[in-house]
Design a protein around this motif. Structure first.
Motif, PDB file in Angstrom:
ATOM      1  N   ALA A  69       0.840  -1.207   0.000  1.00  0.00           N
ATOM      2  CA  ALA A  69       0.000   0.000   0.000  1.00  0.00           C
ATOM      3  C   ALA A  69       0.875   1.257   0.000  1.00  0.00           C
ATOM      4  N   ALA A  70       1.929   1.250   0.791  1.00  0.00           N
ATOM      5  CA  ALA A  70       2.830   2.413   0.844  1.00  0.00           C
ATOM      6  C   ALA A  70       3.531   2.610  -0.497  1.00  0.00           C
ATOM      7  N   ARG A  71       3.959   1.532  -1.117  1.00  0.00           N
ATOM      8  CA  ARG A  71       4.619   1.634  -2.428  1.00  0.00           C
ATOM      9  C   ARG A  71       3.654   2.154  -3.489  1.00  0.00           C
ATOM     10  N   LEU A  72       2.431   1.654  -3.470  1.00  0.00           N
ATOM     11  CA  LEU A  72       1.434   2.131  -4.422  1.00  0.00           C
ATOM     12  C   LEU A  72       1.133   3.612  -4.204  1.00  0.00           C
ATOM     13  N   ALA A  73       0.980   4.011  -2.945  1.00  0.00           N
ATOM     14  CA  ALA A  73       0.705   5.419  -2.649  1.00  0.00           C
ATOM     15  C   ALA A  73       1.860   6.305  -3.094  1.00  0.00           C
ATOM     16  N   GLU A  74       3.079   5.882  -2.801  1.00  0.00           N
ATOM     17  CA  GLU A  74       4.250   6.676  -3.162  1.00  0.00           C
ATOM     18  C   GLU A  74       4.399   6.829  -4.677  1.00  0.00           C
ATOM     19  N   THR A  75       4.118   5.766  -5.401  1.00  0.00           N
ATOM     20  CA  THR A  75       4.300   5.773  -6.852  1.00  0.00           C
ATOM     21  C   THR A  75       3.108   6.352  -7.602  1.00  0.00           C
ATOM     22  N   ALA A  76       1.891   5.975  -7.216  1.00  0.00           N
ATOM     23  CA  ALA A  76       0.729   6.269  -8.048  1.00  0.00           C
ATOM     24  C   ALA A  76      -0.212   7.344  -7.529  1.00  0.00           C
ATOM     25  N   CYS A  77      -0.065   7.780  -6.292  1.00  0.00           N
ATOM     26  CA  CYS A  77      -0.919   8.860  -5.788  1.00  0.00           C
ATOM     27  C   CYS A  77      -0.275  10.192  -6.136  1.00  0.00           C
ATOM     28  N   VAL A  78      -0.986  10.977  -6.926  1.00  0.00           N
ATOM     29  CA  VAL A  78      -0.449  12.222  -7.461  1.00  0.00           C
ATOM     30  C   VAL A  78      -1.275  13.399  -6.958  1.00  0.00           C
ATOM     31  N   THR A  79      -0.603  14.400  -6.446  1.00  0.00           N
ATOM     32  CA  THR A  79      -1.281  15.627  -6.047  1.00  0.00           C
ATOM     33  C   THR A  79      -1.151  16.618  -7.191  1.00  0.00           C
ATOM     34  N   ALA A  80      -2.232  16.740  -7.941  1.00  0.00           N
ATOM     35  CA  ALA A  80      -2.310  17.639  -9.089  1.00  0.00           C
ATOM     36  C   ALA A  80      -3.776  17.687  -9.515  1.00  0.00           C
ATOM     37  N   PRO A  81      -4.190  18.747 -10.186  1.00  0.00           N
ATOM     38  CA  PRO A  81      -5.583  18.816 -10.644  1.00  0.00           C
ATOM     39  C   PRO A  81      -5.912  17.665 -11.599  1.00  0.00           C
ATOM     40  N   PHE A  82      -7.124  17.127 -11.451  1.00  0.00           N
ATOM     41  CA  PHE A  82      -7.561  16.010 -12.280  1.00  0.00           C
ATOM     42  C   PHE A  82      -9.062  16.155 -12.494  1.00  0.00           C
TER      43      PHE A  82
END
Length: 183
Positions: A11-24
């Motif tokens: 879960a931490a690896r997925l969050a670090e890699t795939a969770c993006v803070t940007a407008p969507f």
């Protein structure tokens, strides 16, 4: 919410890699401040392999074919097919306008129990549409898999149409402070 099916640390690896803070911007027109970027997951070979390996445990024993939903579910279904040995199909939202003119590509689905595969489930509408598409060609669909489930009614809506959702992670499973940020 369900308890995470992911091994410790995934879960931490997925969050670090795939969770993006940007407008969507969602298809509904709603604007998000952050989102789950399935392309970042798919472009990381080790993370994609580990995610597929974890998701393999969620595949029902009755599954005969895995069906990846365009576009986020396609790399996942390829990796999951390799991890499970089950054949894969690829589902377009609309039939191709040229060439094969198919909506379903890959393995034969007629009469085979198909399991839907997608990256994120929010409302469940896209999965329901794809379940109907497969059912119309004679493929029973009773299960769907996703990497991340958002609590926006998808699980209940799918259940109303006899599809059980199996999520590797829910939004609540993402490590703080990112919980609630990855959509």
């Amino acid at each position: 919410m369900t308890t995470s099916s992911a091994p410790a640390g995934l879960a931490a690896r997925l969050a670090e890699t795939a969770c993006v803070t940007a407008p969507f911007k969602l298809a509904t027109g709603s604007q998000l401040d952050s989102y789950f970027d399935e392309y970042r997951l798919a472009s990381d070979p080790a993370l994609l392999r580990d995610t597929a390996t974890a998701m393999a445990a969620l595949v029902p024993d009755s599954a005969e074919v895995l069906a990846g939903v365009e576009l986020g579910g396609v790399p996942l279904v390829v990796a999951l097919s390799a991890a499970t040995g089950l054949p894969a199909v690829f589902l377009r939202r609309q039939p191709k306008r040229y060439g094969s003119r198919r909506q379903i590509e890959g393995a034969t689905v007629d009469g085979r129990r198909a399991v839907l595969v997608d990256d994120v489930v929010r409302s469940g509408g896209q999965l329901l549409t794809m379940a109907r598409t497969l059912r119309m060609v004679g493929a029973p669909v009773t299960d769907a898999l996703c990497v991340l489930e958002r609590p926006l009614g998808g699980r209940m809506m799918l259940a109303d149409h006899r599809v059980t959702l199996h999520a590797l992670l829910t939004e609540a499973d993402l490590p703080a402070p990112r919980a609630g940020e990855c959509t």
